[in-house]
Design a protein around this motif. Structure first.
Motif, short mmCIF file in Angstrom:
data_model
loop_
_atom_site.label_atom_id
_atom_site.label_comp_id
_atom_site.label_asym_id
_atom_site.label_seq_id
_atom_site.Cartn_x
_atom_site.Cartn_y
_atom_site.Cartn_z
N THR A 181 30.92 29.86 33.25
CA THR A 181 29.69 29.20 32.97
C THR A 181 29.33 28.00 33.83
O THR A 181 28.37 27.52 33.81
CB THR A 181 29.45 28.93 31.45
N GLY A 182 30.64 27.31 34.32
CA GLY A 182 30.28 26.15 35.05
C GLY A 182 29.90 26.32 36.59
O GLY A 182 29.20 25.54 37.14
N GLY A 183 29.81 27.62 37.05
CA GLY A 183 29.19 27.74 38.39
C GLY A 183 27.97 27.67 38.63
O GLY A 183 27.23 28.28 37.50
N ALA A 184 27.32 27.72 39.74
CA ALA A 184 25.99 27.58 39.82
C ALA A 184 25.43 29.04 39.72
O ALA A 184 25.98 29.87 40.29
CB ALA A 184 25.60 27.12 41.08
N GLU A 185 24.16 29.23 39.01
CA GLU A 185 23.63 30.54 38.95
C GLU A 185 23.45 31.12 40.28
O GLU A 185 23.54 32.39 40.56
CB GLU A 185 22.39 30.58 37.99
N GLU A 186 22.96 30.34 41.23
CA GLU A 186 22.77 30.77 42.53
C GLU A 186 23.98 31.52 43.05
O GLU A 186 23.87 32.64 44.08
CB GLU A 186 21.98 29.84 43.44
N ASP A 187 25.13 31.02 42.77
CA ASP A 187 26.48 31.81 43.29
C ASP A 187 26.44 33.06 42.95
O ASP A 187 26.82 34.17 43.84
CB ASP A 187 27.60 31.04 43.05
N TYR A 188 26.12 33.24 41.64
CA TYR A 188 26.32 34.75 41.01
C TYR A 188 25.19 35.44 41.88
O TYR A 188 25.26 36.62 41.84
CB TYR A 188 26.22 34.56 39.62
N ILE A 189 24.00 35.07 41.73
CA ILE A 189 22.79 35.83 42.48
C ILE A 189 23.00 36.32 44.02
O ILE A 189 22.94 37.30 44.21
CB ILE A 189 21.54 35.15 42.30
N ASP A 190 23.72 35.05 44.72
CA ASP A 190 24.19 35.61 45.96
C ASP A 190 25.42 36.80 45.98
O ASP A 190 25.26 37.62 46.95
CB ASP A 190 24.68 34.37 46.60
N ALA A 191 26.33 36.56 45.04
CA ALA A 191 27.23 37.69 44.92
C ALA A 191 26.44 38.91 44.67
O ALA A 191 27.09 39.88 45.30
CB ALA A 191 28.39 37.28 43.98
N ALA A 192 25.51 38.93 43.70
CA ALA A 192 24.90 40.16 43.33
C ALA A 192 24.21 40.78 44.52
O ALA A 192 24.23 41.96 44.76
CB ALA A 192 24.12 40.27 42.21
#
Length: 166
Positions: free
Chosen positions: A105-116
């Motif tokens: 939960t600590g990572g930036a949401e944008e990192d997960y969106i970029d991965a997706a």
């Protein structure tokens, strides 16, 4: 898992356990939990294993915090996993559940969106022969199985002009 303490010539000493642990660490970093399991499976006694792992942690050869951060980064950047996928990956590698939760939960949401987004772009090449509805359904399923939240999937699809605004 069988214990090999009865094997003739097996050395159940602290030095042997540390030597075997160092050999395992030469292949890849391991969490304290993973190392305990490996040494116990090899046949070392619980007391020797505890002493060896404590020694390696004290000397910095086993560092769960550093390993957890590296695993999180790898899970997002290389494996393209979402928050839940990262959490599951960390727990499987022996990181305590609370720490895995905090890291995912600590990572930036944008990192997960970029991965997706990266994963969608990669999969689109394989799904060219299907109609738009099938492609969307398959992408949603794949992203959900990798642990992405509905919100992250929606944002990634929208950024690639694949999702209508809701």
């Amino acid at each position: 898992m069988t214990r090999r303490t009865a094997v003739k010539g097996f050395d159940d000493s602290f030095d042997s356990a540390v030597k075997h642990a160092c050999k395992l660490l030469s292949y890849r970093d391991r969490s304290g939990k993973e190392m305990r399991e490996k040494l116990l499976t090899k046949g070392f006694s619980g007391a020797v294993v505890d002493r060896a792992v404590a020694f390696l942690e004290e000397k910095g050869f086993i560092n769960d915090e550093k390993l957890a951060e590296a695993l999180r980064r790898d899970a997002v950047e290389r494996r393209c996993l979402g928050r839940q996928g990262v959490r599951t990956h960390l727990v499987k590698r022996g990181i305590p559940r609370e720490r895995a939760e905090a890291l995912s939960t600590g990572g930036a949401e944008e990192d997960y969106i970029d991965a997706a987004r990266r994963l969608i772009e990669k999969q689109l090449r394989r799904l060219k022969q299907y109609d738009e509805a099938t492609v969307k359904r398959r992408l949603w399923g794949m992203l959900a199985r990798r642990g992405f939240s509905i919100d992250s999937i929606r944002k990634a699809m929208k950024s690639l002009n694949m999702e209508e605004e809701s």
